[in-house]
Design a protein around this motif. Structure first.
Motif, PDB file in Angstrom:
ATOM      1  N   SER A   1       0.935  -1.226   0.068  1.00 44.32           N
ATOM      2  CA  SER A   1       0.004   0.133   0.033  1.00 44.32           C
ATOM      3  C   SER A   1       0.812   1.188  -0.042  1.00 44.32           C
ATOM      4  O   SER A   1       2.242   1.112   0.306  1.00 44.32           O
ATOM      5  N   TYR A   2       0.169   2.396   0.053  1.00 37.88           N
ATOM      6  CA  TYR A   2       1.011   3.608  -0.189  1.00 37.88           C
ATOM      7  C   TYR A   2       1.409   3.959   1.314  1.00 37.88           C
ATOM      8  O   TYR A   2       2.495   4.584   1.438  1.00 37.88           O
ATOM      9  N   ASN A   3       0.686   3.528   2.351  1.00 40.60           N
ATOM     10  CA  ASN A   3       1.235   3.772   3.602  1.00 40.60           C
ATOM     11  C   ASN A   3       2.408   3.120   3.869  1.00 40.60           C
ATOM     12  O   ASN A   3       3.363   3.452   4.461  1.00 40.60           O
ATOM     13  N   MET A   4       2.784   1.889   3.277  1.00 45.12           N
ATOM     14  CA  MET A   4       3.643   1.097   3.549  1.00 45.12           C
ATOM     15  C   MET A   4       4.856   1.701   2.754  1.00 45.12           C
ATOM     16  O   MET A   4       5.991   1.644   3.262  1.00 45.12           O
ATOM     17  N   LEU A   5       4.646   2.366   1.681  1.00 40.51           N
ATOM     18  CA  LEU A   5       5.602   3.015   0.899  1.00 40.51           C
ATOM     19  C   LEU A   5       6.246   4.182   1.909  1.00 40.51           C
ATOM     20  O   LEU A   5       7.584   4.168   1.986  1.00 40.51           O
ATOM     21  N   PHE A   6       5.305   4.917   2.346  1.00 34.29           N
ATOM     22  CA  PHE A   6       5.727   6.023   3.263  1.00 34.29           C
ATOM     23  C   PHE A   6       6.528   5.488   4.445  1.00 34.29           C
ATOM     24  O   PHE A   6       7.472   6.330   4.855  1.00 34.29           O
ATOM     25  N   THR A   7       6.092   4.442   4.982  1.00 33.00           N
ATOM     26  CA  THR A   7       6.819   3.858   6.262  1.00 33.00           C
ATOM     27  C   THR A   7       8.225   3.411   5.948  1.00 33.00           C
ATOM     28  O   THR A   7       9.196   3.705   6.532  1.00 33.00           O
ATOM     29  N   VAL A   8       8.254   2.776   4.627  1.00 32.20           N
ATOM     30  CA  VAL A   8       9.536   2.345   4.334  1.00 32.20           C
ATOM     31  C   VAL A   8      10.355   3.500   4.065  1.00 32.20           C
ATOM     32  O   VAL A   8      11.757   3.474   4.450  1.00 32.20           O
ATOM     33  N   MET A   9       9.901   4.707   3.524  1.00 38.28           N
ATOM     34  CA  MET A   9      10.860   5.747   3.279  1.00 38.28           C
ATOM     35  C   MET A   9      11.112   6.482   4.669  1.00 38.28           C
ATOM     36  O   MET A   9      12.450   7.089   4.642  1.00 38.28           O
ATOM     37  N   ILE A  10      10.342   6.438   5.406  1.00 36.40           N
ATOM     38  CA  ILE A  10      10.444   7.196   6.827  1.00 36.40           C
ATOM     39  C   ILE A  10      11.704   6.525   7.552  1.00 36.40           C
ATOM     40  O   ILE A  10      12.729   6.975   8.023  1.00 36.40           O
ATOM     41  N   ALA A  11      11.551   4.960   7.362  1.00 37.16           N
ATOM     42  CA  ALA A  11      12.637   4.319   8.098  1.00 37.16           C
ATOM     43  C   ALA A  11      14.021   4.305   7.308  1.00 37.16           C
ATOM     44  O   ALA A  11      14.926   4.418   7.896  1.00 37.16           O
ATOM     45  N   MET A  12      13.872   4.493   6.259  1.00 41.55           N
ATOM     46  CA  MET A  12      15.273   4.451   5.353  1.00 41.55           C
ATOM     47  C   MET A  12      16.117   5.943   5.561  1.00 41.55           C
ATOM     48  O   MET A  12      17.160   5.866   5.937  1.00 41.55           O
ATOM     49  N   MET A  13      15.262   6.865   5.418  1.00 36.50           N
ATOM     50  CA  MET A  13      15.915   8.138   5.652  1.00 36.50           C
ATOM     51  C   MET A  13      16.274   8.499   7.338  1.00 36.50           C
ATOM     52  O   MET A  13      17.261   9.127   7.445  1.00 36.50           O
ATOM     53  N   GLY A  14      15.450   8.028   8.261  1.00 33.92           N
ATOM     54  CA  GLY A  14      15.854   8.054   9.610  1.00 33.92           C
ATOM     55  C   GLY A  14      16.943   7.240  10.026  1.00 33.92           C
ATOM     56  O   GLY A  14      17.836   7.839  10.449  1.00 33.92           O
ATOM     57  N   LEU A  15      17.036   6.196   9.278  1.00 31.23           N
ATOM     58  CA  LEU A  15      18.306   5.000   9.590  1.00 31.23           C
ATOM     59  C   LEU A  15      19.777   5.856   9.245  1.00 31.23           C
ATOM     60  O   LEU A  15      20.809   5.808   9.672  1.00 31.23           O
ATOM     61  N   ALA A  16      19.236   6.603   7.916  1.00 34.08           N
ATOM     62  CA  ALA A  16      20.506   7.060   7.200  1.00 34.08           C
ATOM     63  C   ALA A  16      21.024   8.320   7.948  1.00 34.08           C
ATOM     64  O   ALA A  16      22.247   8.558   7.903  1.00 34.08           O
ATOM     65  N   THR A  17      19.941   9.174   8.448  1.00 32.71           N
ATOM     66  CA  THR A  17      20.290  10.069   9.321  1.00 32.71           C
ATOM     67  C   THR A  17      21.295   9.830  10.520  1.00 32.71           C
ATOM     68  O   THR A  17      22.264  10.561  10.787  1.00 32.71           O
TER      69      THR A  17
END
Length: 405
Positions: free
Chosen positions: A363-379
């Motif tokens: 779903s789109y919510n899963m997409l947003f969740t994955v992006m949040i996790a990826m950017m957060g971990l990279a930060t």
């Protein structure tokens, strides 16, 4: 006779011209292939992916050219611009399928070389600090985006061919500007003999920090590319028109043009925040922007989210090349500025395809969740690596090299 040298004003002028031309074309690429040429969204996604690979190849080649043949950087830049100009000129007459995709590929390859060489030349300008130079380049780029995205709607109403005609005129004018004014900055040539002997390598601890920053840039661009691809489809499914989606990019440009000077004044001049901390803040705001997407179901919420993401963009996009410039040595400026372009383009290449796969299978919510996790971990990764490699002891200021900028 005094040696002619690239001035910041001409660098900004060239950046503005290219930005207007590019922003006429990229918002329409997917829509043009789907609505005008009858290609599927999957085909359009594949074309965008291949074009991003061409941009990556051009960026890498541009960085190598600059480091190996700095004296002739202007000639390489002229050749790259000529390739893009020729591609856009041919698009005026041959814009069907698959010619459109092939010529777009040539345009992006030339553009990748040009962007990297232009950013590398910017590192040699000493009229302003690297922080100021890249902030000003970013500002002019987004003034161009505002003008370009506003012109798109007007030109499409007349004829789609006018997009290619105006693009050609702008790129041809840019070639003339480069020919007459883009001479290699003296500061970029001062230690050329020493660097050829390999005595000017970037310290390993700085290489680690640059690597972490590149990972962060990849994560940010992967998330940001969703706005330019999958989010348009998502908004349309919510009953929001393509015109309203397009206006979000005008808002993006307006926020940058109006907000960047204010943020720079506050953070750089008043609070005097170090570049590395500015990068942390911008990345955190990006994460916040994508978090709000989880709750965005109407147009006002998308406007709010776009504003938040744009603030993150203002803080990170010009700061990343400036930090990389501060940490890299003279002989490797082109190499690492090329890497900045490569990782950004890699995120833009993978983002739409990865996002589409996530949406198709979840779903789109899963997409947003994955992006949040990826950017957060990279930060968090950047913070840990920078703290470990740039602070010799507890309490020492992070990024001492940035202190003087």
């Amino acid at each position: 006779m005094a040696k002619r040298e690239l001035k910041l004003s001409w660098l900004l002028c060239g950046n503005f011209i290219v930005s207007v031309g590019s922003s006429l074309l990229w918002p329409l690429t997917t829509i043009y292939m789907h609505n005008y040429l009858g290609q599927s969204l999957t085909t359009a996604g594949i074309v965008l992916f291949i074009n991003s690979l061409a941009l990556i190849a051009g960026s890498y080649l541009g960085g190598r050219m600059y480091d190996k043949d700095r004296k002739n950087a202007r000639r390489w830049l002229l050749g790259a611009i000529f390739l893009s100009t020729l591609a856009v000129f041919l698009l005026i007459f041959f814009n069907g399928w698959p010619t459109f995709a092939i010529l777009l590929l040539l345009d992006n390859f030339g553009g990748g070389i040009a962007i990297t060489i232009e950013n590398s030349l910017a590192t040699g300008i000493k009229e302003k600090s690297s922080r100021q130079v890249f902030n000003m380049l970013y500002f002019m780029q987004n003034v161009g985006v505002v003008i370009g995205t506003l012109l798109v709607g007007l030109l499409v109403e007349i004829s789609i061919e006018w997009i290619f005609i105006i693009n050609f005129i702008l790129f041809a004018f840019f070639w003339l500007v480069v020919y007459h004014h883009y001479y290699v900055p003296e500061a970029a040539l001062v230690k050329e003999q020493a660097t050829k002997k390999g005595h000017d390598k970037t310290p390993l601890r700085y290489v680690w920090v640059i690597g972490a920053i590149l990972v962060l840039f990849f994560a940010i661009e992967t998330g940001y590319s969703q706005w330019q691809s999958n989010l348009s489809i998502y908004m349309e499914s919510l009953g929001i028109s393509v015109k309203s989606y397009g206006f979000l990019w005008t808002i993006n440009g307006i926020v940058i043009v109006c907000g960047q000077p204010l943020l720079n004044k506050l953070l750089d001049d008043i609070l005097k925040i170090k570049l590395i901390y500015k990068l942390y803040l911008g990345a955190a705001i990006f994460v916040l922007g994508f978090f709000t997407l989880l709750f965005a179901t109407d147009y006002p919420h998308f406007i709010l989210t776009m504003v938040i993401v744009t603030v993150g963009e203002i803080l990170t996009f010009p700061t990343i090349p400036a930090v990389v410039d501060n940490l890299s040595t003279l002989s490797e400026k082109g190499k690492y500025q090329g890497a900045v372009s490569v990782f950004a383009a890699l995120g833009r290449a993978i983002g739409p395809l990865a996002g589409g796969l996530i949406v198709d299978n979840s779903s789109y919510n899963m997409l947003f969740t994955v992006m949040i996790a990826m950017m957060g971990l990279a930060t968090l990764f950047v913070i840990v690596v920078a703290q470990f490699n740039l602070a010799k002891k507890i309490g020492q200021k992070i990024c001492p090299k940035c202190e003087r900028k």
